[in-house]
Design a protein around this motif. Structure first.
Motif, PDB file in Angstrom:
ATOM      1  N   LEU A 276       3.064   0.433   3.977  1.00  0.00           N
ATOM      2  CA  LEU A 276       4.340   0.985   3.503  1.00  0.00           C
ATOM      3  C   LEU A 276       4.156   1.687   2.154  1.00  0.00           C
ATOM      4  O   LEU A 276       4.716   2.773   1.929  1.00  0.00           O
ATOM      5  CB  LEU A 276       5.377  -0.134   3.377  1.00  0.00           C
ATOM      6  CG  LEU A 276       5.877  -0.740   4.699  1.00  0.00           C
ATOM      7  CD1 LEU A 276       6.731  -1.970   4.435  1.00  0.00           C
ATOM      8  CD2 LEU A 276       6.685   0.302   5.488  1.00  0.00           C
ATOM      9  N   ILE A 277       3.374   1.076   1.250  1.00  0.00           N
ATOM     10  CA  ILE A 277       3.123   1.695  -0.053  1.00  0.00           C
ATOM     11  C   ILE A 277       2.363   3.004   0.114  1.00  0.00           C
ATOM     12  O   ILE A 277       2.688   4.024  -0.524  1.00  0.00           O
ATOM     13  CB  ILE A 277       2.347   0.724  -0.961  1.00  0.00           C
ATOM     14  CG1 ILE A 277       3.211  -0.493  -1.299  1.00  0.00           C
ATOM     15  CG2 ILE A 277       1.901   1.427  -2.241  1.00  0.00           C
ATOM     16  CD1 ILE A 277       2.477  -1.569  -2.068  1.00  0.00           C
ATOM     17  N   MET A 278       1.368   2.993   0.989  1.00  0.00           N
ATOM     18  CA  MET A 278       0.596   4.210   1.218  1.00  0.00           C
ATOM     19  C   MET A 278       1.458   5.307   1.837  1.00  0.00           C
ATOM     20  O   MET A 278       1.320   6.484   1.509  1.00  0.00           O
ATOM     21  CB  MET A 278      -0.604   3.915   2.120  1.00  0.00           C
ATOM     22  CG  MET A 278      -1.632   5.046   2.148  1.00  0.00           C
ATOM     23  SD  MET A 278      -3.105   4.589   3.050  1.00  0.00           S
ATOM     24  CE  MET A 278      -2.439   4.470   4.714  1.00  0.00           C
ATOM     25  N   THR A 279       2.366   4.921   2.716  1.00  0.00           N
ATOM     26  CA  THR A 279       3.288   5.899   3.316  1.00  0.00           C
ATOM     27  C   THR A 279       4.175   6.531   2.250  1.00  0.00           C
ATOM     28  O   THR A 279       4.436   7.743   2.280  1.00  0.00           O
ATOM     29  CB  THR A 279       4.157   5.211   4.386  1.00  0.00           C
ATOM     30  OG1 THR A 279       3.306   4.647   5.391  1.00  0.00           O
ATOM     31  CG2 THR A 279       5.110   6.204   5.033  1.00  0.00           C
ATOM     32  N   TYR A 280       4.625   5.714   1.307  1.00  0.00           N
ATOM     33  CA  TYR A 280       5.466   6.239   0.228  1.00  0.00           C
ATOM     34  C   TYR A 280       4.714   7.298  -0.584  1.00  0.00           C
ATOM     35  O   TYR A 280       5.246   8.389  -0.854  1.00  0.00           O
ATOM     36  CB  TYR A 280       5.912   5.088  -0.670  1.00  0.00           C
ATOM     37  CG  TYR A 280       6.592   5.548  -1.938  1.00  0.00           C
ATOM     38  CD1 TYR A 280       7.916   5.959  -1.934  1.00  0.00           C
ATOM     39  CD2 TYR A 280       5.888   5.580  -3.145  1.00  0.00           C
ATOM     40  CE1 TYR A 280       8.535   6.388  -3.108  1.00  0.00           C
ATOM     41  CE2 TYR A 280       6.485   6.004  -4.308  1.00  0.00           C
ATOM     42  CZ  TYR A 280       7.820   6.414  -4.285  1.00  0.00           C
ATOM     43  OH  TYR A 280       8.420   6.846  -5.440  1.00  0.00           O
ATOM     44  N   PHE A 281       3.493   7.014  -0.962  1.00  0.00           N
ATOM     45  CA  PHE A 281       2.726   7.968  -1.763  1.00  0.00           C
ATOM     46  C   PHE A 281       2.344   9.203  -0.956  1.00  0.00           C
ATOM     47  O   PHE A 281       2.278  10.309  -1.498  1.00  0.00           O
ATOM     48  CB  PHE A 281       1.484   7.300  -2.347  1.00  0.00           C
ATOM     49  CG  PHE A 281       1.774   6.456  -3.549  1.00  0.00           C
ATOM     50  CD1 PHE A 281       1.970   7.047  -4.799  1.00  0.00           C
ATOM     51  CD2 PHE A 281       1.871   5.081  -3.452  1.00  0.00           C
ATOM     52  CE1 PHE A 281       2.249   6.277  -5.921  1.00  0.00           C
ATOM     53  CE2 PHE A 281       2.146   4.307  -4.567  1.00  0.00           C
ATOM     54  CZ  PHE A 281       2.345   4.901  -5.806  1.00  0.00           C
TER      55      PHE A 281
ATOM     56  N   MET B  81       6.479   2.847  11.745  1.00  0.00           N
ATOM     57  CA  MET B  81       5.249   2.374  12.372  1.00  0.00           C
ATOM     58  C   MET B  81       4.694   1.098  11.725  1.00  0.00           C
ATOM     59  O   MET B  81       4.283   0.174  12.438  1.00  0.00           O
ATOM     60  CB  MET B  81       4.202   3.485  12.352  1.00  0.00           C
ATOM     61  CG  MET B  81       4.533   4.657  13.258  1.00  0.00           C
ATOM     62  SD  MET B  81       4.850   4.153  14.968  1.00  0.00           S
ATOM     63  CE  MET B  81       3.258   3.496  15.424  1.00  0.00           C
ATOM     64  N   PRO B  82       4.652   0.983  10.386  1.00  0.00           N
ATOM     65  CA  PRO B  82       4.139  -0.269   9.803  1.00  0.00           C
ATOM     66  C   PRO B  82       4.941  -1.494  10.227  1.00  0.00           C
ATOM     67  O   PRO B  82       4.372  -2.575  10.412  1.00  0.00           O
ATOM     68  CB  PRO B  82       4.259  -0.028   8.288  1.00  0.00           C
ATOM     69  CG  PRO B  82       4.195   1.453   8.143  1.00  0.00           C
ATOM     70  CD  PRO B  82       4.889   1.999   9.343  1.00  0.00           C
TER      71      PRO B  82
ATOM     72  N   PHE C 131      -6.170  -3.768   5.981  1.00  0.00           N
ATOM     73  CA  PHE C 131      -5.708  -3.933   4.604  1.00  0.00           C
ATOM     74  C   PHE C 131      -6.687  -3.291   3.630  1.00  0.00           C
ATOM     75  O   PHE C 131      -6.294  -2.533   2.717  1.00  0.00           O
ATOM     76  CB  PHE C 131      -5.542  -5.425   4.302  1.00  0.00           C
ATOM     77  CG  PHE C 131      -5.255  -5.732   2.861  1.00  0.00           C
ATOM     78  CD1 PHE C 131      -4.050  -5.372   2.280  1.00  0.00           C
ATOM     79  CD2 PHE C 131      -6.201  -6.382   2.077  1.00  0.00           C
ATOM     80  CE1 PHE C 131      -3.790  -5.656   0.942  1.00  0.00           C
ATOM     81  CE2 PHE C 131      -5.955  -6.666   0.746  1.00  0.00           C
ATOM     82  CZ  PHE C 131      -4.743  -6.297   0.181  1.00  0.00           C
ATOM     83  N   LEU C 132      -7.984  -3.553   3.813  1.00  0.00           N
ATOM     84  CA  LEU C 132      -8.997  -2.939   2.956  1.00  0.00           C
ATOM     85  C   LEU C 132      -8.997  -1.420   3.103  1.00  0.00           C
ATOM     86  O   LEU C 132      -9.132  -0.692   2.102  1.00  0.00           O
ATOM     87  CB  LEU C 132     -10.387  -3.487   3.314  1.00  0.00           C
ATOM     88  CG  LEU C 132     -10.667  -4.956   2.985  1.00  0.00           C
ATOM     89  CD1 LEU C 132     -12.044  -5.351   3.505  1.00  0.00           C
ATOM     90  CD2 LEU C 132     -10.568  -5.199   1.484  1.00  0.00           C
TER      91      LEU C 132
END
Length: 599
Positions: free
Chosen positions: A495-500, A518-519, A538-539
């Motif tokens: 979710l954080i990566m999608t935001y950025f 999707m997440p 996660f990694l």
């Protein structure tokens, strides 16, 4: 009683006595009747009778006649007391029974179930193994016969007598430090007894639960088989199914569950056969398997069938060492994912495993190597998204100028802008699409990797199954009966990566929120998947975020904007050589203009 009645009864008595005397059968007729009765009894017992030739006085006898066989086919083996015989080496502990002359249970030494018990592949009366023989019109299943056991070292012979010099013999041999059991079937002196040109071999068993998640075992368990000079195939993993195997001779079949297999390899391939799988509701049982295979029978005085059992783990390189393509039971994914896993991911993983590291560290290093290999694609993807972000103000102006009521014209103007600026709108997607097979390959790799079984890392006690951060004690829709902490971390990082990514690409409207769906879906899907898989994802998210952070430091939006403006200012004659994408854009624009003109 009057005189006439008495006289009548007296005459009747005289007539009856005379008929018994004069109509009595001769000695020859009585002997013939006894012979017919004897032949009928032998025929019902399935024994070839002794036939007396009255003309020559010679006696033609079948050598397999035995008075004990009058009880029925294999009469001496119909009753008995079940007794166990053991075979053991460094890898296996095998129990055989004289009832059926079969293997009744197999323990894989050095392996434990999820609750710390020894791994026993199958055991008990649910395991049935034997030959179906057609004897005098009657089907005899050797699973019901009592054999005589004889053990010498790690070799056991089981013998069931039919008559004098006629018998069935099973031979078992367990070699040192091996997961294979040599298995020979010998039919001696039965050439005139067994009817038909084929003999059926039947093996029916239920495989017991070994892992914490029986749903996971259901997902990866199925009967496998290999056609001679063909590919390895399997029945359904998700539903009950029965399949007739008639495409060619069968080299082997296997009762495969998630991390263990029980396989039978035929040195002389089976002519044809059938396999069946069922998913019972009995607790502790994974699936029930049923195999029926046909073996050619030439009615020779002595006929031998050579086979091998494999009992053991589904570790890829262990199965490969056995030969016969047994390693293809390990599900490495569909094409081309299985080739990526077999020839790229697995060799790298085995190389790292040679260092003796913890498997959590191996997964970390494996992820780093993958991300480094894919970094050029990641850079191109980010750069393309940055270009689209820089162009967004001009795209907003086009949309405001043309109006939202004419989306076709808006798209045409967008395409013109892309062409002038030298920007590929798909440039951000294509590198990600190229990375997708590698990302998806791990979805099959980690759940089927035996090496992770029972290996711990941080709070995760077993990387081959889910980690229970919260256990509900009841099933929650979409989630299940537990919550995996590593799956939650993976979801949050996504979710954080999608935001950025939305910040980089400048996504707006519905596209801005689709990436968050999707997440959430993955949380429900991957919550019951192995912790090792969620740990990898996660990694991968953390490293992707780190890559993007570094690339963002390297990429200057002002320089990108200046480069785009230079491209827009270039004369048309300097753009003689068009890229394939630009040619497709021109063709698309031309088609749109023609359609607009027709209207």
């Amino acid at each position: 009683m009057d005189r006439n009645t008495f006289t009548g009864l007296f005459l009747i008595l005289i007539i009856l006595a005379g008929s018994f005397y004069f109509l009595k059968p001769s000695t020859a007729e009585m002997n013939k009747a006894k012979e017919i009765e004897r032949l009928d009894s032998l025929k019902k017992a399935g024994v070839a009778p002794v036939v007396k030739d009255t003309a020559s006085k010679a006696v033609v006898a079948n050598p397999i006649v035995d008075s004990l066989a009058l009880k029925g086919p294999f009469g001496t083996a119909l009753t008995g007391t079940a007794e166990a015989t053991m075979l053991e080496n460094e890898n296996l502990l095998i129990t055989l029974s004289n009832k059926g002359g079969k293997i009744t249970s197999v323990q894989v030494k050095g392996q434990k179930t999820y609750d710390g018990k020894p791994v026993v592949l199958f055991s008990g009366d649910d395991n049935k193994f034997g030959l179906n023989l057609n004897v005098a019109g009657k089907t005899v299943n050797t699973n019901d016969l009592y054999f005589k056991a004889n053990k010498a070292g790690n070799t056991v012979t089981m013998r069931a007598d039919y008559g004098s010099n006629a018998y069935i013999e099973y031979g078992y041999n367990l070699k040192t430090a091996s997961n294979k059991v040599d298995f020979n079937v010998n039919l001696v002196g039965l050439q005139q007894v067994v009817a038909g040109n084929t003999i059926d071999l039947n093996w029916k068993t239920t495989l017991l639960q070994q892992e914490k998640s029986i749903e996971s075992e259901h997902r990866y368990s199925a009967p496998y088989y290999k056609i001679m000079d063909g590919d390895v195939d399997h029945l359904s993993v998700s539903k009950d199914e029965k399949e007739e195997l008639s495409k060619g001779k069968i080299q082997w079949f296997s009762f495969k569950q998630h991390f263990f297999s029980a396989s039978l390899i035929a040195k002389q391939p089976f002519e044809k056969g059938s396999l069946e799988v069922k998913t019972p509701t009995t607790p502790g049982v994974v699936k029930s398997y049923d195999a029926n295979m046909q073996m050619a029978y030439a009615h020779a005085p002595s006929q031998t069938y050579q086979m091998e059992f494999y009992f053991g783990t589904n570790k890829y390189h262990t199965l490969k060492e056995q030969g016969y393509d047994l390693e293809q039971q390990v599900d490495m994914g569909y094409w081309p994912l299985k080739y990526i896993n077999r020839f790229i991911v697995l060799p790298v993983f085995n190389f790292l495993n040679n260092f003796g590291w913890n498997f959590g560290l191996i997964i970390l290093v494996l992820t780093i190597l993958l991300k480094v290999a894919l970094s050029p694609l990641t850079y191109k993807s980010y750069l393309s998204m940055a270009k689209m972000r820089v162009l967004k103000p001009e795209m907003d102006e086009i949309k405001a100028k043309v109006g939202e009521d004419n989306p076709t014209l808006v798209q045409q103007e967008y395409l013109k802008l892309y062409k002038k600026a030298g920007v590929n709108p798909l440039g951000g997607c294509l590198p990600m699409v190229l990375q997708l097979p590698l990302v998806m390959a791990f979805f099959f790799f980690f759940p089927n990797l035996f090496e992770l079984r029972g290996e711990s890392f941080l709070w995760m006690k077993d990387l081959s199954t889910y980690d229970e951060f919260i256990k509900f004690g009841f099933k929650v829709p979409f989630i299940g009966d537990h919550l995996s902490l590593m799956c939650v971390l993976m979801t949050v990082s996504t979710l954080i990566m999608t935001y950025f990514n939305n910040q980089v690409s400048g996504a707006t409207g519905q596209m801005k929120y689709i990436g968050y769906i999707m997440p959430i879906i993955f949380l429900g899907v991957l919550n019951s998947y192995p912790a090792g898989l969620n740990y990898y994802y996660f990694l991968a998210n953390l490293m992707t975020f780190g890559q993007q952070f570094l690339i963002r430091k390297m990429v200057d939006d002002d320089k990108i904007h200046a480069l785009i403006q230079q491209n827009k200012a270039r004369p048309a004659d300097e753009k003689k050589k068009k890229s394939k994408f630009q040619q497709r854009l021109d063709d698309y624009m031309r088609q749109q203009q023609q359609q607009q003109a027709k209207k």
